[in-house]
Design an enzyme around this catalytic site. Sequence first.
Site, PDB file in Angstrom:
ATOM      1  N   LEU A  48      38.156 -40.134  60.954  1.00  0.00           N
ATOM      2  CA  LEU A  48      39.202 -38.894  60.678  1.00  0.00           C
ATOM      3  C   LEU A  48      39.453 -38.656  59.280  1.00  0.00           C
ATOM      4  CD1 LEU A  48      41.013 -37.090  62.700  1.00  0.00           C
ATOM      5  CD2 LEU A  48      42.865 -38.707  62.470  1.00  0.00           C
ATOM      6  N   ASP A  49      39.260 -37.542  58.664  1.00  0.00           N
ATOM      7  CA  ASP A  49      39.147 -37.311  57.264  1.00  0.00           C
ATOM      8  C   ASP A  49      40.582 -37.720  56.807  1.00  0.00           C
ATOM      9  OD1 ASP A  49      36.732 -36.376  57.297  1.00  0.00           O
ATOM     10  OD2 ASP A  49      37.423 -34.320  57.294  1.00  0.00           O
TER      11      ASP A  49
END
EC number: 5.4.99.25
Length: 320
Positions: A48-49
């Site tokens: 997840l960025d």
Amino acid sequence: MARRGKKKGRPISGWLVLDKPVGMGSTEAVSKIKWLFQAEKAGHAGTLDPLASGMLPIALGEATKTVPYVQDGAKVYRFTVAWGEERSTDDLEGPVTKSSDQRPAEADVLLLMPKYTGVIMQTPPQFSAIKIAGERAYDLARDGATVDIPAREVEIGRLDLIDHNADRTIFEVECGKGTYVRSLARDMGRDLGCFGHIAELRRIEVEPFTQEDFVTIAELETARFGGQGDERSDSADTVPVDFDAIDALLVDTSAALDCLPQIAISDDAATKIRLGNPVIIRGRDAPVEAEEACATARGKLVAIGAIEQGMFKPKRVFAG
């Protein structure tokens, strides 16, 4: 004098469904959780960025063996597209590369959305973890190279419009493995003739987990330190007498395998399986054939294996 070995941590197993805050990277989150639980082993099921928030399932111990099943599960994102600008990273992090004074009407957005449901072809962002000739695309992009990334099939289960105004539209999408939400924003902006990028992104589900499973960093720290905060001192690194409060926040390892047929076996059969031996599957409803199935004894996960001609053949065994 013999050198003392480095402490390995606790053999704790299970899933921690972290509500990752904006600004924290996935690797940083795994390191934090591993430290809080003093766990031997930890890993996550899908990056997840840092600019995204929400669900980051983190596997501890034996649960790391089930990571592929969570990675393959459907995911749900709530995201905001800001219209009028396309950016190099397709989110807020990169500089503006294209701009437009045009803004889409809600009717235009709704008319476009069916194009982005079902199985579609999608080109990943320039700044992505896709490997090109052995190198990550984001490393090449940071060096100023324009990367030719081939389009690939992804599956969009549903795409819903949640809210719309002149400058932004909020969507919710359910999608399969490998889908880039940033690419959705970029491509819709191009189709609408106004450009667009992700302004906010939150992952709210990763099958089989839901928002009810969310645990925050604050909740973990309260459980770990009794409300005293993140005390990274020598005493905080000492394993406390009782880990019950933080361990209670874990989801059982077997939850990741709900997608597989479940086979209940006896204690004797469990012992044989853990030694790598096949066993006969008994019971009127037991399947005769299955490429993959999950064997449990007294509700505890024993192994993942194949069922062939009524025999369970273990492929991956879990500690008792």
